[in-house]
Design a protein around this motif. Sequence first.
Motif, mmCIF file in Angstrom:
data_model
loop_
_atom_site.group_PDB
_atom_site.id
_atom_site.type_symbol
_atom_site.label_atom_id
_atom_site.label_comp_id
_atom_site.label_asym_id
_atom_site.label_seq_id
_atom_site.Cartn_x
_atom_site.Cartn_y
_atom_site.Cartn_z
ATOM 1 N N LEU A 7 -25.992 -16.223 2.134
ATOM 2 C CA LEU A 7 -27.095 -15.603 2.867
ATOM 3 C C LEU A 7 -28.226 -15.260 1.905
ATOM 4 O O LEU A 7 -27.981 -14.767 0.803
ATOM 5 C CB LEU A 7 -26.612 -14.319 3.551
ATOM 6 N N TYR A 8 -29.454 -15.508 2.331
ATOM 7 C CA TYR A 8 -30.636 -15.205 1.522
ATOM 8 C C TYR A 8 -31.418 -14.086 2.186
ATOM 9 O O TYR A 8 -31.647 -14.114 3.396
ATOM 10 C CB TYR A 8 -31.542 -16.437 1.430
ATOM 11 N N PHE A 9 -31.863 -13.132 1.381
ATOM 12 C CA PHE A 9 -32.680 -12.033 1.877
ATOM 13 C C PHE A 9 -33.961 -11.931 1.063
ATOM 14 O O PHE A 9 -33.984 -12.286 -0.115
ATOM 15 C CB PHE A 9 -31.909 -10.708 1.799
ATOM 16 N N ALA A 10 -35.011 -11.432 1.690
ATOM 17 C CA ALA A 10 -36.291 -11.131 1.046
ATOM 18 C C ALA A 10 -36.794 -12.316 0.216
ATOM 19 O O ALA A 10 -36.969 -13.405 0.747
ATOM 20 C CB ALA A 10 -36.163 -9.856 0.223
ATOM 21 N N ALA A 11 -37.015 -12.111 -1.086
ATOM 22 C CA ALA A 11 -37.599 -13.149 -1.949
ATOM 23 C C ALA A 11 -36.737 -14.404 -1.981
ATOM 24 O O ALA A 11 -37.254 -15.518 -2.085
ATOM 25 C CB ALA A 11 -37.802 -12.615 -3.362
ATOM 26 N N ALA A 12 -35.420 -14.260 -1.896
ATOM 27 C CA ALA A 12 -34.532 -15.426 -1.907
ATOM 28 C C ALA A 12 -34.760 -16.276 -0.657
ATOM 29 O O ALA A 12 -34.804 -17.498 -0.722
ATOM 30 C CB ALA A 12 -33.072 -14.991 -2.006
ATOM 31 N N SER A 13 -34.948 -15.633 0.467
ATOM 32 C CA SER A 13 -35.227 -16.354 1.716
ATOM 33 C C SER A 13 -36.606 -17.015 1.665
ATOM 34 O O SER A 13 -36.766 -18.158 2.080
ATOM 35 C CB SER A 13 -35.146 -15.391 2.896
ATOM 36 N N THR A 14 -37.573 -16.304 1.132
ATOM 37 C CA THR A 14 -38.917 -16.864 1.001
ATOM 38 C C THR A 14 -38.901 -18.084 0.090
ATOM 39 O O THR A 14 -39.507 -19.114 0.407
ATOM 40 C CB THR A 14 -39.885 -15.803 0.460
ATOM 41 N N TYR A 15 -38.202 -17.984 -1.034
ATOM 42 C CA TYR A 15 -38.181 -19.088 -1.997
ATOM 43 C C TYR A 15 -37.513 -20.339 -1.420
ATOM 44 O O TYR A 15 -37.997 -21.440 -1.600
ATOM 45 C CB TYR A 15 -37.477 -18.660 -3.283
ATOM 46 N N THR A 16 -36.385 -20.142 -0.746
ATOM 47 C CA THR A 16 -35.635 -21.284 -0.218
ATOM 48 C C THR A 16 -36.165 -21.771 1.126
ATOM 49 O O THR A 16 -35.894 -22.907 1.523
ATOM 50 C CB THR A 16 -34.146 -20.938 -0.042
ATOM 51 N N GLY A 17 -36.880 -20.900 1.832
ATOM 52 C CA GLY A 17 -37.338 -21.244 3.175
ATOM 53 C C GLY A 17 -36.215 -21.209 4.195
ATOM 54 O O GLY A 17 -36.342 -21.748 5.288
ATOM 55 N N ARG A 18 -35.137 -20.531 3.848
ATOM 56 C CA ARG A 18 -33.949 -20.492 4.720
ATOM 57 C C ARG A 18 -33.378 -19.080 4.730
ATOM 58 O O ARG A 18 -33.625 -18.299 3.830
ATOM 59 C CB ARG A 18 -32.893 -21.458 4.205
ATOM 60 N N ASP A 19 -32.568 -18.786 5.755
ATOM 61 C CA ASP A 19 -31.866 -17.512 5.751
ATOM 62 C C ASP A 19 -30.413 -17.673 5.315
ATOM 63 O O ASP A 19 -29.751 -16.688 5.004
ATOM 64 C CB ASP A 19 -31.964 -16.796 7.097
ATOM 65 N N HIS A 20 -29.938 -18.921 5.278
ATOM 66 C CA HIS A 20 -28.580 -19.168 4.774
ATOM 67 C C HIS A 20 -28.386 -20.655 4.474
ATOM 68 O O HIS A 20 -29.163 -21.495 4.924
ATOM 69 C CB HIS A 20 -27.518 -18.690 5.768
ATOM 70 N N ASP A 21 -27.352 -20.935 3.707
ATOM 71 C CA ASP A 21 -26.876 -22.296 3.445
ATOM 72 C C ASP A 21 -25.361 -22.257 3.478
ATOM 73 O O ASP A 21 -24.753 -21.225 3.187
ATOM 74 C CB ASP A 21 -27.272 -22.782 2.031
ATOM 75 N N ASP A 22 -24.764 -23.381 3.807
ATOM 76 C CA ASP A 22 -23.318 -23.543 3.671
ATOM 77 C C ASP A 22 -23.071 -24.462 2.484
ATOM 78 O O ASP A 22 -23.706 -25.514 2.369
ATOM 79 C CB ASP A 22 -22.718 -24.151 4.943
ATOM 80 N N PHE A 23 -22.170 -24.050 1.604
ATOM 81 C CA PHE A 23 -21.835 -24.828 0.415
ATOM 82 C C PHE A 23 -20.368 -25.232 0.458
ATOM 83 O O PHE A 23 -19.526 -24.473 0.955
ATOM 84 C CB PHE A 23 -22.063 -24.000 -0.861
ATOM 85 N N PRO A 24 -20.048 -26.401 -0.087
ATOM 86 C CA PRO A 24 -18.644 -26.815 -0.156
ATOM 87 C C PRO A 24 -17.828 -25.827 -0.994
ATOM 88 O O PRO A 24 -18.305 -25.330 -2.009
ATOM 89 C CB PRO A 24 -18.692 -28.183 -0.847
ATOM 90 N N ALA A 25 -16.643 -25.542 -0.537
ATOM 91 C CA ALA A 25 -15.727 -24.644 -1.249
ATOM 92 C C ALA A 25 -14.509 -25.459 -1.662
ATOM 93 O O ALA A 25 -14.193 -26.458 -1.011
ATOM 94 C CB ALA A 25 -15.321 -23.483 -0.341
ATOM 95 N N PRO A 26 -13.840 -25.054 -2.702
ATOM 96 C CA PRO A 26 -14.053 -23.872 -3.533
ATOM 97 C C PRO A 26 -15.063 -24.122 -4.648
ATOM 98 O O PRO A 26 -15.270 -25.245 -5.078
ATOM 99 C CB PRO A 26 -12.673 -23.614 -4.121
ATOM 100 N N VAL A 27 -15.689 -23.009 -5.097
ATOM 101 C CA VAL A 27 -16.610 -23.002 -6.233
ATOM 102 C C VAL A 27 -16.334 -21.737 -7.032
ATOM 103 O O VAL A 27 -16.204 -20.659 -6.441
ATOM 104 C CB VAL A 27 -18.088 -22.996 -5.752
ATOM 105 N N LYS A 28 -16.256 -21.864 -8.343
ATOM 106 C CA LYS A 28 -16.119 -20.673 -9.177
ATOM 107 C C LYS A 28 -17.385 -19.836 -9.016
ATOM 108 O O LYS A 28 -18.490 -20.367 -9.058
ATOM 109 C CB LYS A 28 -15.947 -21.041 -10.646
ATOM 110 N N ALA A 29 -17.228 -18.536 -8.836
ATOM 111 C CA ALA A 29 -18.377 -17.652 -8.665
ATOM 112 C C ALA A 29 -19.325 -17.760 -9.853
ATOM 113 O O ALA A 29 -20.547 -17.714 -9.684
ATOM 114 C CB ALA A 29 -17.908 -16.217 -8.476
ATOM 115 N N SER A 30 -18.786 -17.954 -11.030
ATOM 116 C CA SER A 30 -19.615 -18.059 -12.230
ATOM 117 C C SER A 30 -20.516 -19.298 -12.218
ATOM 118 O O SER A 30 -21.464 -19.386 -12.997
ATOM 119 C CB SER A 30 -18.731 -18.064 -13.478
ATOM 120 N N GLU A 31 -20.263 -20.248 -11.331
ATOM 121 C CA GLU A 31 -21.062 -21.474 -11.236
ATOM 122 C C GLU A 31 -22.108 -21.417 -10.113
ATOM 123 O O GLU A 31 -22.869 -22.365 -9.922
ATOM 124 C CB GLU A 31 -20.146 -22.672 -11.011
ATOM 125 N N LEU A 32 -22.152 -20.302 -9.392
ATOM 126 C CA LEU A 32 -23.031 -20.206 -8.225
ATOM 127 C C LEU A 32 -24.498 -20.395 -8.576
ATOM 128 O O LEU A 32 -25.206 -21.161 -7.925
ATOM 129 C CB LEU A 32 -22.837 -18.861 -7.517
#
Length: 86
Positions: A7-32
């Motif tokens: 989920l993207y909020f505020a500046a993150a939403s503005t930058y991406t032009g989206r309010d959310h994305d779905d990403f393939p799992a699993p992903v290490k949090a450190s790689e986000l």
Amino acid sequence: MSTFKLLYFAAASTYTGRDHDDFPAPVKASELFALLEDRYPGITHKVLTTCAVTVNYDYVDLEEADAALVLGQGDEVALIPPVSSG
């Protein structure tokens, strides 16, 4: 396909032009952030360096996250830029 929701909020939403994305799992949090930089070039410098991150409503520090922390099927991750008040 297994996914987690980001989920993207505020500046993150503005930058991406989206309010959310779905990403393939699993992903290490450190790689986000690297995953996001690949999808949205420049987001690290413009947005991510000041964002808080939650995983399933719990704040996490990705720089200090346990290497075993993996974002999996159905997880909800949020990028929360700083909020100013006045």
